[in-house]
Design an enzyme around this catalytic site. Structure first.
Site, PDB file in Angstrom:
ATOM      1  N   HIS A   1       0.843  -1.208   0.000  1.00 63.19           N
ATOM      2  CA  HIS A   1       0.000   0.000   0.000  1.00 63.19           C
ATOM      3  C   HIS A   1       0.876   1.255   0.000  1.00 63.19           C
ATOM      4  O   HIS A   1       0.607   2.203  -0.745  1.00 63.19           O
ATOM      5  CB  HIS A   1      -0.898   0.038   1.241  1.00 63.19           C
ATOM      6  CG  HIS A   1      -1.908  -1.062   1.333  1.00 63.19           C
ATOM      7  ND1 HIS A   1      -2.024  -1.885   2.432  1.00 63.19           N
ATOM      8  CD2 HIS A   1      -2.859  -1.477   0.455  1.00 63.19           C
ATOM      9  CE1 HIS A   1      -3.015  -2.746   2.236  1.00 63.19           C
ATOM     10  NE2 HIS A   1      -3.532  -2.530   1.041  1.00 63.19           N
TER      11      HIS A   1
ATOM     12  N   SER B   1      -2.895  -7.767   2.763  1.00 62.02           N
ATOM     13  CA  SER B   1      -3.166  -7.634   4.202  1.00 62.02           C
ATOM     14  C   SER B   1      -3.601  -8.973   4.784  1.00 62.02           C
ATOM     15  O   SER B   1      -3.214  -9.328   5.901  1.00 62.02           O
ATOM     16  CB  SER B   1      -4.274  -6.600   4.447  1.00 62.02           C
ATOM     17  OG  SER B   1      -3.853  -5.342   4.029  1.00 62.02           O
TER      18      SER B   1
ATOM     19  N   LYS C   1     -16.514  -6.875   6.477  1.00 60.24           N
ATOM     20  CA  LYS C   1     -15.307  -7.709   6.442  1.00 60.24           C
ATOM     21  C   LYS C   1     -14.812  -8.055   7.842  1.00 60.24           C
ATOM     22  O   LYS C   1     -13.823  -8.769   7.975  1.00 60.24           O
ATOM     23  CB  LYS C   1     -14.193  -6.973   5.694  1.00 60.24           C
ATOM     24  CG  LYS C   1     -14.231  -7.179   4.191  1.00 60.24           C
ATOM     25  CD  LYS C   1     -12.907  -6.745   3.570  1.00 60.24           C
ATOM     26  CE  LYS C   1     -12.784  -7.186   2.125  1.00 60.24           C
ATOM     27  NZ  LYS C   1     -11.538  -6.729   1.507  1.00 60.24           N
TER      28      LYS C   1
ATOM     29  N   ARG D   1      -2.409  -6.739  -8.557  1.00 61.06           N
ATOM     30  CA  ARG D   1      -1.243  -7.576  -8.284  1.00 61.06           C
ATOM     31  C   ARG D   1      -1.182  -8.768  -9.226  1.00 61.06           C
ATOM     32  O   ARG D   1      -0.146  -9.110  -9.755  1.00 61.06           O
ATOM     33  CB  ARG D   1      -1.280  -8.066  -6.834  1.00 61.06           C
ATOM     34  CG  ARG D   1      -1.046  -6.962  -5.825  1.00 61.06           C
ATOM     35  CD  ARG D   1      -1.496  -7.369  -4.472  1.00 61.06           C
ATOM     36  NE  ARG D   1      -2.890  -7.772  -4.510  1.00 61.06           N
ATOM     37  CZ  ARG D   1      -3.610  -8.093  -3.454  1.00 61.06           C
ATOM     38  NH1 ARG D   1      -3.056  -8.110  -2.266  1.00 61.06           N
ATOM     39  NH2 ARG D   1      -4.877  -8.435  -3.569  1.00 61.06           N
TER      40      ARG D   1
HETATM   41  O1  PNS Z   1      -9.093  -3.130   0.451  1.00 57.84           O
HETATM   42  P1  PNS Z   1     -10.376  -3.611  -0.114  1.00 57.84           P
HETATM   43  O2  PNS Z   1     -11.147  -4.366   0.932  1.00 57.84           O
HETATM   44  O3  PNS Z   1     -10.210  -4.382  -1.405  1.00 57.84           O
HETATM   45  O4  PNS Z   1     -11.250  -2.312  -0.497  1.00 57.84           O
HETATM   46  C1  PNS Z   1     -12.534  -2.431  -1.032  1.00 57.84           C
HETATM   47  C2  PNS Z   1     -13.245  -1.057  -1.041  1.00 57.84           C
HETATM   48  C3  PNS Z   1     -13.329  -0.521   0.376  1.00 57.84           C
HETATM   49  C4  PNS Z   1     -12.465  -0.097  -1.902  1.00 57.84           C
HETATM   50  C5  PNS Z   1     -14.668  -1.267  -1.633  1.00 57.84           C
HETATM   51  O5  PNS Z   1     -15.317  -2.293  -0.949  1.00 57.84           O
HETATM   52  C6  PNS Z   1     -15.504  -0.002  -1.569  1.00 57.84           C
HETATM   53  O6  PNS Z   1     -15.307   0.918  -2.332  1.00 57.84           O
HETATM   54  N1  PNS Z   1     -16.458   0.035  -0.622  1.00 57.84           N
HETATM   55  C7  PNS Z   1     -17.335   1.178  -0.439  1.00 57.84           C
HETATM   56  C8  PNS Z   1     -18.759   0.856  -0.887  1.00 57.84           C
HETATM   57  C9  PNS Z   1     -18.911   1.026  -2.382  1.00 57.84           C
HETATM   58  O7  PNS Z   1     -18.754   2.093  -2.926  1.00 57.84           O
HETATM   59  N2  PNS Z   1     -19.218  -0.094  -3.030  1.00 57.84           N
HETATM   60  C10 PNS Z   1     -19.443  -0.128  -4.459  1.00 57.84           C
HETATM   61  C11 PNS Z   1     -18.149  -0.189  -5.216  1.00 57.84           C
HETATM   62  S1  PNS Z   1     -18.501  -0.849  -6.746  1.00 57.84           S
END
Ligand code: PNS
Length: 160
Positions: free
Chosen positions: A18, A129, A42, A91
């Site tokens: 990150h 993570s 999560k 990745r």
């Molecule tokens: O590190 P992660 O868990 O892959 O991050 C995922 C994240 C937080 C970026 C994604 O779940 C997100 O944007 N959540 C907010 C809710 C949202 O906007 N969902 C629709 C996205 S298509």
């Protein structure tokens, strides 16, 4: 015009991968807002405040980086802070399908939002993570993968 990029994630916890992407984003954005999702779905290991605290520690001295918490839709939060770029790391091919769907949905929700995928440094490509948490859970060394403050917090968490 100030170009603001938003780098969203759960960051549970922030890894060297990150950190690498934040530094790379600063090459094309005037400001990088690291958006930490509350993400109760999560059931993160670290609380929102802990995750934000680690991010503040690792980005100290990086320059135009701001750490913000968000809940709800990323597309709405990006609009609220004036960001028109979403940064996500890619990745491996396995990341692609989810990332592709998310990028399209985010642009559907906010037409001004473009997603830029960044590839991490080669030696950090395998890092996630969840893998770091797993290694730490079983007492393995995570020093090369995370900031020392995060490594200490992981050790403390799994000693409990
Ligand atoms: O590190 P992660 O868990 O892959 O991050 C995922 C994240 C937080 C970026 C994604 O779940 C997100 O944007 N959540 C907010 C809710 C949202 O906007 N969902 C629709 C996205 S298509």
């Amino acid at each position: 015009m100030t170009r603001i990029a938003i780098y969203p994630g759960t960051f549970d916890p922030v890894t060297r991968g990150h950190e690498d992407l934040i530094r790379r984003s600063l090459r094309f954005a005037d400001q990088v807002v690291v958006a930490v999702a509350e993400n109760p779905g999560k059931a993160p290991l670290f609380s929102l405040d802990e995750r934000i605290g680690f991010l503040r520690t690792v980005t100290e001295g990086m320059g135009a980086v701001e750490i913000r918490a968000f809940s709800g839709l990323l597309a709405a939060f990006a609009q609220e802070i004036g960001a028109d770029i979403v940064v996500r790391g890619l990745r491996a091919v396995s990341d692609f399908e989810y990332e592709f769907q998310m990028a399209l949905m985010n642009r559907q929700l906010n037409t001004d939002l473009e997603t830029i995928f960044l590839v991490p440094a080669l030696d950090l490509t395998y890092l996630s993570s969840s893998l770091v948490r797993e290694v730490a859970r079983f007492g393995g060394p995570v020093d090369g993968f995370v900031h020392p403050a995060v490594s200490r917090a992981l050790q403390a968490k799994f000693k409990q």
